[in-house]
Design a protein around this motif. Sequence first.
Motif, PDB file in Angstrom:
ATOM      1  N   GLY A  84       4.972  -6.061 -33.755  1.00 46.42           N
ATOM      2  CA  GLY A  84       5.464  -7.308 -34.346  1.00 46.42           C
ATOM      3  C   GLY A  84       5.112  -7.390 -35.824  1.00 46.42           C
ATOM      4  N   THR A  85       3.855  -7.080 -36.158  1.00 47.42           N
ATOM      5  CA  THR A  85       3.437  -7.110 -37.560  1.00 47.42           C
ATOM      6  C   THR A  85       4.273  -6.154 -38.398  1.00 47.42           C
ATOM      7  OG1 THR A  85       1.219  -7.354 -36.678  1.00 47.42           O
ATOM      8  CG2 THR A  85       1.403  -7.066 -39.042  1.00 47.42           C
ATOM      9  N   SER A  86       4.508  -4.975 -37.836  1.00 44.52           N
ATOM     10  CA  SER A  86       5.261  -4.013 -38.633  1.00 44.52           C
ATOM     11  C   SER A  86       6.703  -4.477 -38.849  1.00 44.52           C
ATOM     12  CB  SER A  86       5.225  -2.628 -37.980  1.00 44.52           C
ATOM     13  OG  SER A  86       5.901  -2.665 -36.764  1.00 44.52           O
ATOM     14  N   GLN A  87       7.269  -5.178 -37.854  1.00 39.20           N
ATOM     15  CA  GLN A  87       8.629  -5.695 -38.035  1.00 39.20           C
ATOM     16  C   GLN A  87       8.643  -6.794 -39.099  1.00 39.20           C
ATOM     17  OE1 GLN A  87      11.439  -4.576 -35.832  1.00 39.20           O
ATOM     18  NE2 GLN A  87       9.925  -2.965 -35.644  1.00 39.20           N
ATOM     19  N   LEU A  88       7.596  -7.639 -39.087  1.00 36.67           N
ATOM     20  CA  LEU A  88       7.500  -8.682 -40.113  1.00 36.67           C
ATOM     21  C   LEU A  88       7.391  -8.048 -41.492  1.00 36.67           C
ATOM     22  CD1 LEU A  88       5.172 -11.386 -38.511  1.00 36.67           C
ATOM     23  CD2 LEU A  88       7.648 -11.450 -38.865  1.00 36.67           C
ATOM     24  N   LEU A  89       6.552  -7.002 -41.583  1.00 31.19           N
ATOM     25  CA  LEU A  89       6.400  -6.299 -42.855  1.00 31.19           C
ATOM     26  C   LEU A  89       7.748  -5.743 -43.308  1.00 31.19           C
ATOM     27  CD1 LEU A  89       4.421  -4.957 -44.993  1.00 31.19           C
ATOM     28  CD2 LEU A  89       4.506  -2.946 -43.522  1.00 31.19           C
ATOM     29  N   ALA A  90       8.477  -5.176 -42.337  1.00 31.40           N
ATOM     30  CA  ALA A  90       9.780  -4.607 -42.667  1.00 31.40           C
ATOM     31  C   ALA A  90      10.715  -5.680 -43.228  1.00 31.40           C
ATOM     32  CB  ALA A  90      10.393  -3.968 -41.420  1.00 31.40           C
ATOM     33  N   LEU A  91      10.713  -6.844 -42.577  1.00 30.03           N
ATOM     34  CA  LEU A  91      11.566  -7.937 -43.060  1.00 30.03           C
ATOM     35  C   LEU A  91      11.118  -8.401 -44.440  1.00 30.03           C
ATOM     36  CD1 LEU A  91      12.270 -10.326 -40.066  1.00 30.03           C
ATOM     37  CD2 LEU A  91      13.862  -8.878 -41.316  1.00 30.03           C
ATOM     38  N   ALA A  92       9.788  -8.513 -44.607  1.00 31.08           N
ATOM     39  CA  ALA A  92       9.244  -8.997 -45.878  1.00 31.08           C
ATOM     40  C   ALA A  92       9.608  -8.058 -47.019  1.00 31.08           C
ATOM     41  CB  ALA A  92       7.728  -9.133 -45.772  1.00 31.08           C
ATOM     42  N   ILE A  93       9.809  -6.785 -46.704  1.00 28.17           N
ATOM     43  CA  ILE A  93      10.234  -5.849 -47.748  1.00 28.17           C
ATOM     44  C   ILE A  93      11.751  -5.879 -47.897  1.00 28.17           C
ATOM     45  CG2 ILE A  93      10.408  -3.404 -48.343  1.00 28.17           C
ATOM     46  CD1 ILE A  93       7.743  -3.009 -46.876  1.00 28.17           C
ATOM     47  N   ALA A  94      12.436  -5.816 -46.730  1.00 25.68           N
ATOM     48  CA  ALA A  94      13.876  -5.593 -46.758  1.00 25.68           C
ATOM     49  C   ALA A  94      14.628  -6.739 -47.433  1.00 25.68           C
ATOM     50  CB  ALA A  94      14.390  -5.390 -45.333  1.00 25.68           C
ATOM     51  N   ILE A  95      14.279  -7.996 -47.113  1.00 21.75           N
ATOM     52  CA  ILE A  95      15.092  -9.100 -47.631  1.00 21.75           C
ATOM     53  C   ILE A  95      14.985  -9.239 -49.154  1.00 21.75           C
ATOM     54  CG2 ILE A  95      15.464 -11.604 -47.526  1.00 21.75           C
ATOM     55  CD1 ILE A  95      14.897 -11.385 -44.523  1.00 21.75           C
ATOM     56  N   PRO A  96      13.762  -9.370 -49.727  1.00 20.72           N
ATOM     57  CA  PRO A  96      13.731  -9.491 -51.198  1.00 20.72           C
ATOM     58  C   PRO A  96      14.244  -8.249 -51.920  1.00 20.72           C
ATOM     59  CG  PRO A  96      11.499  -9.531 -50.275  1.00 20.72           C
ATOM     60  CD  PRO A  96      12.435  -9.547 -49.132  1.00 20.72           C
ATOM     61  N   VAL A  97      13.822  -7.065 -51.456  1.00 18.69           N
ATOM     62  CA  VAL A  97      14.229  -5.853 -52.181  1.00 18.69           C
ATOM     63  C   VAL A  97      15.733  -5.642 -52.075  1.00 18.69           C
ATOM     64  CG1 VAL A  97      13.972  -3.339 -52.294  1.00 18.69           C
ATOM     65  CG2 VAL A  97      11.971  -4.771 -51.938  1.00 18.69           C
ATOM     66  N   GLY A  98      16.264  -5.837 -50.865  1.00 13.73           N
ATOM     67  CA  GLY A  98      17.701  -5.660 -50.667  1.00 13.73           C
ATOM     68  C   GLY A  98      18.502  -6.636 -51.511  1.00 13.73           C
ATOM     69  N   THR A  99      18.054  -7.900 -51.539  1.00 12.71           N
ATOM     70  CA  THR A  99      18.770  -8.917 -52.308  1.00 12.71           C
ATOM     71  C   THR A  99      18.740  -8.603 -53.797  1.00 12.71           C
ATOM     72  OG1 THR A  99      17.919 -10.452 -50.660  1.00 12.71           O
ATOM     73  CG2 THR A  99      19.029 -11.412 -52.545  1.00 12.71           C
ATOM     74  N   LEU A 100      17.553  -8.309 -54.322  1.00  9.78           N
ATOM     75  CA  LEU A 100      17.426  -8.008 -55.750  1.00  9.78           C
ATOM     76  C   LEU A 100      18.290  -6.819 -56.137  1.00  9.78           C
ATOM     77  CD1 LEU A 100      13.669  -8.581 -56.636  1.00  9.78           C
ATOM     78  CD2 LEU A 100      15.668  -9.860 -57.434  1.00  9.78           C
TER      79      LEU A 100
ATOM     80  N   MET B 240      -2.556   1.777 -41.123  1.00 10.15           N
ATOM     81  CA  MET B 240      -1.691   2.967 -41.131  1.00 10.15           C
ATOM     82  C   MET B 240      -0.524   2.880 -40.141  1.00 10.15           C
ATOM     83  SD  MET B 240      -3.773   6.314 -42.216  1.00 10.15           S
ATOM     84  CE  MET B 240      -5.051   6.269 -41.009  1.00 10.15           C
ATOM     85  N   PRO B 241      -0.775   2.538 -38.857  1.00 10.71           N
ATOM     86  CA  PRO B 241       0.392   2.431 -37.969  1.00 10.71           C
ATOM     87  C   PRO B 241       1.407   1.381 -38.417  1.00 10.71           C
ATOM     88  CG  PRO B 241      -1.654   1.931 -36.773  1.00 10.71           C
ATOM     89  CD  PRO B 241      -2.031   2.429 -38.122  1.00 10.71           C
ATOM     90  N   VAL B 242       0.907   0.228 -38.919  1.00 12.86           N
ATOM     91  CA  VAL B 242       1.833  -0.812 -39.356  1.00 12.86           C
ATOM     92  C   VAL B 242       2.636  -0.324 -40.559  1.00 12.86           C
ATOM     93  CG1 VAL B 242       1.931  -3.077 -40.464  1.00 12.86           C
ATOM     94  CG2 VAL B 242       0.556  -2.765 -38.416  1.00 12.86           C
ATOM     95  N   LEU B 243       1.969   0.348 -41.485  1.00 11.23           N
ATOM     96  CA  LEU B 243       2.668   0.871 -42.667  1.00 11.23           C
ATOM     97  C   LEU B 243       3.760   1.857 -42.256  1.00 11.23           C
ATOM     98  CD1 LEU B 243       0.148   1.643 -45.553  1.00 11.23           C
ATOM     99  CD2 LEU B 243       2.056   0.038 -45.514  1.00 11.23           C
ATOM    100  N   VAL B 244       3.387   2.787 -41.386  1.00  5.32           N
ATOM    101  CA  VAL B 244       4.344   3.828 -40.991  1.00  5.32           C
ATOM    102  C   VAL B 244       5.593   3.205 -40.372  1.00  5.32           C
ATOM    103  CG1 VAL B 244       4.723   5.664 -39.317  1.00  5.32           C
ATOM    104  CG2 VAL B 244       2.673   5.662 -40.705  1.00  5.32           C
ATOM    105  N   LEU B 245       5.359   2.296 -39.414  1.00  4.89           N
ATOM    106  CA  LEU B 245       6.495   1.685 -38.722  1.00  4.89           C
ATOM    107  C   LEU B 245       7.240   0.725 -39.625  1.00  4.89           C
ATOM    108  CD1 LEU B 245       5.026   0.925 -35.220  1.00  4.89           C
ATOM    109  CD2 LEU B 245       6.920   2.433 -35.770  1.00  4.89           C
ATOM    110  N   GLY B 246       6.492  -0.105 -40.365  1.00  2.00           N
ATOM    111  CA  GLY B 246       7.103  -1.135 -41.205  1.00  2.00           C
ATOM    112  C   GLY B 246       7.944  -0.530 -42.310  1.00  2.00           C
ATOM    113  N   LEU B 247       7.431   0.509 -42.956  1.00  2.00           N
ATOM    114  CA  LEU B 247       8.171   1.118 -44.060  1.00  2.00           C
ATOM    115  C   LEU B 247       9.433   1.812 -43.548  1.00  2.00           C
ATOM    116  CD1 LEU B 247       5.326   2.506 -46.337  1.00  2.00           C
ATOM    117  CD2 LEU B 247       6.645   0.393 -46.553  1.00  2.00           C
ATOM    118  N   PHE B 248       9.324   2.437 -42.400  1.00  2.00           N
ATOM    119  CA  PHE B 248      10.477   3.134 -41.841  1.00  2.00           C
ATOM    120  C   PHE B 248      11.589   2.126 -41.508  1.00  2.00           C
ATOM    121  CE2 PHE B 248      12.743   4.887 -38.113  1.00  2.00           C
ATOM    122  CZ  PHE B 248      13.241   6.039 -38.689  1.00  2.00           C
TER     123      PHE B 248
END
Lengths: 319, 594
Positions: A104-120, A188-196
């Motif tokens: 769940g945390t990694s998915q939140l991280l993914a969203l937190a990256i994807a939405i601002p970066v994608g929009t910008l 580390m696990p959250v980073l790996v999954l979240g970034l992917f």
Amino acid sequence: MGAFILRRLALALPSLLGISVVLFAVLALAPGDPFAELATNSNVPPEVRVHLRATLGLDDPVALRYVHWLWAMLHGDWGFSFISRVDVTTLIWQRVPVTLGLIGTSQLLALAIAIPVGTLSAVKPYSWFDRIASTIALAGFSLPTFFTGILLILLFSIKLDWLPFVYRSDVEMTGWRAVVEHVRQAIMPVLVLGLFQGAGWTRYVRSAVLDVIRLDHVTTARSKGLPERRVITRHVLRNALIPVVTLVALQMPIVFGGAIVTEQIFRVPGIGSLLIDAILRNDTPVIMGVTFVFSVLVIVFNLVADLLYGLLDPRIAYR
Amino acid sequence: MTEDMLRGLVAQVRNGELPRRDFIAHMVALGVGVPLASAMLADVAHAQGGASEAPYKPTKRGGGGPLRLLLWQGPTLLNPHFATGTKDQEGSRPFYESLARYDADGVLVPVLAAEIPSRANGGIAADGLSTTWKLKKNVHWHDGQPFTADDVVFNWQYATDPAGGAFSVGFYANVRSVEKIDAFTVRVNFLKPTPIWDRSSSLWLIPKHLFSAYMGAKSREAPTNQKPVGTGPYRFVAFTPGDLVRGELNPNYHLPNRPFFDTIEIKGGGDATSAARAVLQTGEFDYAWNIQVEDSVLKTMEAAGKGRVVFKPSGNPESIFLNAADPWTEVDGERASVKSKHFAFSDPAVRKAFGLLIDRKSIEDFVYGRAATATANALNNPAQYNSKAIVAEFNVDKANALLDGAGWRRGADGVRAKDGKRLKFVFQTSINSVRQKVQAIVKQACAKAGIEVELKTVQASVFFSSDLTNPDTYGKFFADIEMFLNTRAGTDPDRFMQQWVSWEVCQKSNGWQLQNKCRWSSPEYDRLYRMSENELDPVKRAALFIQMNDMTCNAGHVVPVAVRAQVTALGKSISAPLTGWDLDLSGIHDWYRA
């Protein structure tokens, strides 16, 4: 809408039954034996293994075993693991908190990256920011998690010695130190999954925003003299996120199912590692239990995605 | 060496004139395995047991902090009677204990027993029909109840209850009953006279008062299945199947100054390579179990200086088997039927030549590294103690000469043939990078001798399965040659040597479930084996096993390649008595951090 939901649920029953038949048949046809380890041990007489198989009903015909399983399942009895002799439901519940927390945390991280970066990126396409973000995103979803995972371990655990790479669900410390320890081992696990996941979603958000930003209503909003920030959040993002929400909803069963490869690398005791262990040991009741939960979730979240789509876009009607 | 000389030496040891280790070294030099040599000393003062293990130094209980163990397959249950896998047996070991354990020399040392039975102390009956065990007094279960003879008797009843389906029933083979003599004495009665009186003593005992309500069919419902209450050095704290076992120091442990560590943690999951890494490179863990990793990789990891790799000698040989039956023609609707004869391996010259084509030195040097030692013996102890009677030889010229002499002539394609039958063999084994390398080395050497070898690899889960419908299992052996590892659990070679008797031959009628996969048998071997079953004198019995080994190896259907070591990674400062003859954690009470 009520009728729609009912109809969809009624349709789900035969598919679940079909899934269970196929799974059971595949498992029965697959080679292997939960007590294979006993076979190579010359100190255990073969009668012991034969006896164990017989007590667990493994020698019955496949059809009979399936009927037994289905009948018990209909009564809410999920059976017990051949290997650990614990109820399947207990085994699954033990793994749920870690899975939900970490994935769940990694998915939140993914969203937190994807939405601002994608929009910008979409607001200023082909700018330096967009180019760098796109390159990183491309690299991010091209590199498999087993590769980035080992890379991170080599860097942070072995070279720098900063982070532990074995995940322990039950650290012996208490209070703040326990919290810190949990965070350290989860990084580390959250980073790996979240970034992917984030890398893939960034591309998706970018193209969705690009589609919307050129539409007439956005031009209108801008010409009204609305501040750019407001135009983006109110008029662009809200529309652009409709397909993204669907995508995320469809990903939810995966959050539950865990990430088999990443869990294996970091020894995270999640549902994914439970499933892979059960498969390796031919532990039929556990495999059936986990995959059954998984198929139910896929069907339910498909329905949820359909419903969400309608809620977000009033033009879609249920029939 | 004659029997009289042997007896003289044993007597010297008994009188303290000859150190036990010297005797064993002496025996080993004569081709006697360590456990057998040790067995010869079975009657001699057992107080000397554990001689070659590091002494326990800590002078007080506790204070050692946490002990972290990593098993890449996590324990899945904590009831020793159902612990079918090694991982489960190791997982319950910090909590439960057995009457006795085997030390690094393969000698039985007491744990819950007050002493090891022997002829001298009257523990072993002269007729071989019973063994009497004296139990330690003042041993308590973790809940405070005393450990008594009732518990020992109960474990026998629990294991042998047919409705329970316990794997531990194997520990009580040939046991007629376990009988209580008094509160701290039990007698194990056997169905027939047996030299194997110690088998049940290495089973970890569970408490009667917590399990007696859950016998047989109800065994799965016992709450203590997942929350062990034992006599061991650590008390149970928490357990997640397949993931984590946690324990804490038992303040009432029956041995002084033990245990050293305050808590113990057994983590499961992942793979062997990263488990080795967590001990050797990052030091996150103190111990990693069963590290099946290429030796060159282990060496680079060890260079980090945080831990060391321990290679424990064991008796498990990786062997090549030549089919005695014909796998290519059906006899009475059955391939590889014992009624048929292999077209080439029925010729002793071909078997002998094949034996000369195994380059064991290269296999040891380039494939296994420190993880195995070349051997030509089926019955093995560590390679430095190998029998002198059977000598490994790699000699292509000699093999060629043998085949020429037997009338196998090279054809135009370089492959030998006789009476229209070409020396072309199918060589199967499980998929495993190490095994495939060995296959390639053998194939190359065979080509030089005019033997064509076709390599076949089978998924391990299929190869080792008992699947009746699959033609590729090692039991069916529908190939000319196959290779696998024989596990020899425990010190006694009885069950291991049983695999070449005629009544163990794998056939359709027995579902290919028995031990004799290569289908070689001999009336003489059967006779020797029957004798060994009834031979109560450990010296004579040892001689019989050696004779059987020599017979098997000389017959040539069994071609041992290398004896594998058990590989363990240990933290730099951890002192742990590890033995190849018992579980890694069997000596967990003696582990400490220097």
